[in-house]
Write a protein that holds these residues in place. Structure first.
Motif, PDB file in Angstrom:
ATOM      1  N   THR A 248      33.080 -36.496  10.105  1.00  0.00           N
ATOM      2  CA  THR A 248      31.694 -35.844  10.537  1.00  0.00           C
ATOM      3  C   THR A 248      31.026 -36.289  11.945  1.00  0.00           C
ATOM      4  N   ALA A 249      31.563 -37.455  12.072  1.00  0.00           N
ATOM      5  CA  ALA A 249      31.025 -37.780  13.573  1.00  0.00           C
ATOM      6  C   ALA A 249      31.317 -36.940  14.762  1.00  0.00           C
ATOM      7  N   THR A 250      32.558 -36.774  14.673  1.00  0.00           N
ATOM      8  CA  THR A 250      33.361 -35.826  15.802  1.00  0.00           C
ATOM      9  C   THR A 250      32.709 -34.316  15.753  1.00  0.00           C
ATOM     10  N   LEU A 251      32.405 -34.001  14.587  1.00  0.00           N
ATOM     11  CA  LEU A 251      31.878 -32.621  14.448  1.00  0.00           C
ATOM     12  C   LEU A 251      30.477 -32.531  15.288  1.00  0.00           C
ATOM     13  N   ALA A 252      29.755 -33.701  15.293  1.00  0.00           N
ATOM     14  CA  ALA A 252      28.558 -33.687  15.981  1.00  0.00           C
ATOM     15  C   ALA A 252      28.816 -33.404  17.641  1.00  0.00           C
ATOM     16  N   THR A 253      30.023 -33.939  17.960  1.00  0.00           N
ATOM     17  CA  THR A 253      30.493 -33.819  19.447  1.00  0.00           C
ATOM     18  C   THR A 253      30.357 -32.599  19.870  1.00  0.00           C
ATOM     19  N   SER A 254      30.432 -31.607  18.764  1.00  0.00           N
ATOM     20  CA  SER A 254      30.730 -30.009  19.298  1.00  0.00           C
ATOM     21  C   SER A 254      29.263 -29.454  19.898  1.00  0.00           C
ATOM     22  N   THR A 255      28.145 -30.252  19.586  1.00  0.00           N
ATOM     23  CA  THR A 255      26.900 -29.832  20.125  1.00  0.00           C
ATOM     24  C   THR A 255      26.949 -30.188  21.498  1.00  0.00           C
ATOM     25  N   GLN A 256      27.793 -30.763  22.083  1.00  0.00           N
ATOM     26  CA  GLN A 256      27.851 -30.980  23.699  1.00  0.00           C
ATOM     27  C   GLN A 256      27.782 -29.715  24.352  1.00  0.00           C
ATOM     28  N   ILE A 257      28.901 -28.694  23.966  1.00  0.00           N
ATOM     29  CA  ILE A 257      28.672 -27.559  24.577  1.00  0.00           C
ATOM     30  C   ILE A 257      27.443 -26.669  24.473  1.00  0.00           C
ATOM     31  N   VAL A 258      26.920 -26.758  23.395  1.00  0.00           N
ATOM     32  CA  VAL A 258      25.379 -26.153  22.939  1.00  0.00           C
ATOM     33  C   VAL A 258      24.346 -26.931  24.271  1.00  0.00           C
ATOM     34  N   TRP A 259      24.331 -27.999  24.218  1.00  0.00           N
ATOM     35  CA  TRP A 259      23.306 -28.722  25.021  1.00  0.00           C
ATOM     36  C   TRP A 259      23.857 -28.360  26.538  1.00  0.00           C
ATOM     37  N   THR A 260      24.876 -28.206  26.906  1.00  0.00           N
ATOM     38  CA  THR A 260      25.464 -27.921  28.395  1.00  0.00           C
ATOM     39  C   THR A 260      24.931 -26.316  28.525  1.00  0.00           C
ATOM     40  N   PHE A 261      25.111 -25.444  27.409  1.00  0.00           N
ATOM     41  CA  PHE A 261      24.573 -24.093  27.501  1.00  0.00           C
ATOM     42  C   PHE A 261      23.221 -23.970  27.907  1.00  0.00           C
ATOM     43  N   ILE A 262      22.247 -24.756  27.261  1.00  0.00           N
ATOM     44  CA  ILE A 262      20.906 -24.933  27.232  1.00  0.00           C
ATOM     45  C   ILE A 262      20.466 -25.403  28.654  1.00  0.00           C
ATOM     46  N   PHE A 263      21.026 -26.516  28.930  1.00  0.00           N
ATOM     47  CA  PHE A 263      20.641 -26.927  30.216  1.00  0.00           C
ATOM     48  C   PHE A 263      20.993 -26.123  31.360  1.00  0.00           C
ATOM     49  N   GLU A 264      22.160 -25.374  31.439  1.00  0.00           N
ATOM     50  CA  GLU A 264      22.638 -24.652  32.501  1.00  0.00           C
ATOM     51  C   GLU A 264      21.374 -23.350  32.600  1.00  0.00           C
ATOM     52  N   ILE A 265      20.896 -23.023  31.292  1.00  0.00           N
ATOM     53  CA  ILE A 265      19.959 -21.817  31.264  1.00  0.00           C
ATOM     54  C   ILE A 265      18.687 -22.479  32.076  1.00  0.00           C
ATOM     55  N   LEU A 266      18.232 -23.684  31.594  1.00  0.00           N
ATOM     56  CA  LEU A 266      16.976 -24.097  32.210  1.00  0.00           C
ATOM     57  C   LEU A 266      17.090 -24.591  33.562  1.00  0.00           C
ATOM     58  N   LEU A 268      20.087 -24.348  35.755  1.00  0.00           N
ATOM     59  CA  LEU A 268      21.066 -23.679  36.693  1.00  0.00           C
ATOM     60  C   LEU A 268      20.742 -22.194  36.549  1.00  0.00           C
ATOM     61  N   HIS A 269      19.713 -21.606  35.738  1.00  0.00           N
ATOM     62  CA  HIS A 269      19.547 -20.394  35.563  1.00  0.00           C
ATOM     63  C   HIS A 269      20.681 -19.557  35.328  1.00  0.00           C
ATOM     64  N   GLU A 270      21.477 -19.892  34.457  1.00  0.00           N
ATOM     65  CA  GLU A 270      22.509 -19.158  33.878  1.00  0.00           C
ATOM     66  C   GLU A 270      22.007 -17.825  33.149  1.00  0.00           C
ATOM     67  N   GLU A 271      23.019 -16.765  33.177  1.00  0.00           N
ATOM     68  CA  GLU A 271      22.597 -15.739  32.232  1.00  0.00           C
ATOM     69  C   GLU A 271      22.661 -16.083  30.731  1.00  0.00           C
TER      70      GLU A 271
END
Length: 338
Positions: A248-266, A268-271
């Motif tokens: 269960t705990a390692t599944l939560a680490t999958s959200t890393q890529i989600v937060w990276t995507f969100i921060f890149e939009i906010l 780095l202005h990624e598409e």
């Protein structure tokens, strides 16, 4: 946050391994500072087995970082990222074999769902074709793109995911016998020299620090943010693994890529594309379902404990009953003595 800040400060100036180095350097520096403030022994408890697993956790974690860096050197970045997030199934299997945990059906489904979400965000070439990979940030440094080299890179990256799984299981073996900050400290102590060794092996130079003359004040601030975010990520991961099963705990680490995507939009202005949004919704939606299920289970367990305590209080004789029973016993003994 650490990934996004590292990308911002190293993009076009330094190799990505140097971004990893600053993340590890920050983990080591901040963990040392917090251990001094909390007056905790950085070596951990005086127990041979605990310190053994602390070293194993740090060693496998450091090796996983080097393996992942080798992958992003020799594979399209989306492919390497997707392979990196195959860690949860490895961690779950190792936890079943080494710790005796149960791999629940919900965790099995979660491993598939989260990996699908990662693939939608990362856009691996085997799913989206080479056109997407050409637009991705990829540092090749003239590496051979032959089929054999790619196969080796896939195996090495997968081995890194497996080693990360072993590192997480080591945290489960340690449990709450060592502070989570101590684990971050061990990780920093072992990872720093291994990162320098990786720089020599993969880049041909021991100078993993890079050329500071190219850094501005903003870059230094971002490096500080990278270090602090890296420390926080390591600390929260260790803390979560101490409280929850590895699956269960390692599944939560999958959200890393989600937060990276969100921060890149906010920042780095990624598409924004539909596939990435779908992957984000898939991962976050499943983790929300897991969170609701955990809350319901916790509430049920609390009610069971309260019910057991109430039954115990009802069955336990009161002090007045005990005194009354003792008085009757004394009276009977006195009458028998006559």
């Amino acid at each position: 946050m650490a990934t996004t800040s590292s990308k911002e400060v190293t993009d076009g100036k330094h190799h990505s391994l140097r971004g990893i180095f600053f993340i590890i350097l920050g983990s080591f520096s901040f963990s040392t500072m917090f251990l001094l403030v909390k007056r905790v022994n950085p070596l951990g408890p005086d127990c041979g087995s605990v310190r053994f697993y602390l070293v194993l956790r740090a060693g496998f974690g450091a090796a996983a970082v080097i393996a992942w860096f080798y992958g992003i050197q020799n594979l399209p970045l989306p492919d390497a990222v997707t392979l990196q997030f195959t860690t949860p199934p490895f961690a779950a299997v190792f936890a079943v074999c080494l710790v005796g945990e149960h791999w629940k059906a919900l965790d099995m489904i979660g491993a598939i769902v989260c990996l699908m979400g990662v693939a939608l965000i990362a856009h691996p070439t085997w799913l989206f074709g080479n056109a997407v990979a050409e637009d991705a940030v990829l540092v090749t440094d003239g590496t051979d793109s032959s089929t054999m080299m790619k196969a080796v890179a896939v195996l090495v990256t997968e081995a890194g995911a497996a080693m990360a799984g072993i590192a997480y299981v080591c945290v489960r073996k340690i449990g709450d016998r060592a502070d989570a900050v101590v684990m971050v400290f061990y990780y920093g102590v072992i990872s720093l020299p291994m990162t320098a060794l990786g720089s020599k092996m993969l880049l041909g130079t021991w100078n993993v620090l890079g050329d500071y003359e190219q850094f501005s004040l903003l870059d230094y601030f971002l490096l500080l943010l990278v270090g602090f975010a890296g420390y926080g990520g390591q600390w929260f991961t260790n803390l979560g693994l101490q409280q929850e099963t590895a699956a269960t705990a390692t599944l939560a680490t999958s959200t890393q890529i989600v937060w990276t995507f969100i921060f890149e939009i906010l920042f780095l202005h990624e598409e924004i594309d539909v596939w990435s949004l779908s992957g984000t919704a898939l991962i976050l939606g499943f983790m929300m379902v897991v969170g609701v299920i955990k809350l319901i289970e916790s509430d049920k367990n609390t009610k069971i404990i309260d019910t057991d305590e109430e039954k115990g209080l009802l069955l336990e004789p009161s002090r007045e009953d005990e005194g009354y029973g003792a008085a009757i016993t004394l009276q009977s003994q006195g009458s028998n003595s006559f």
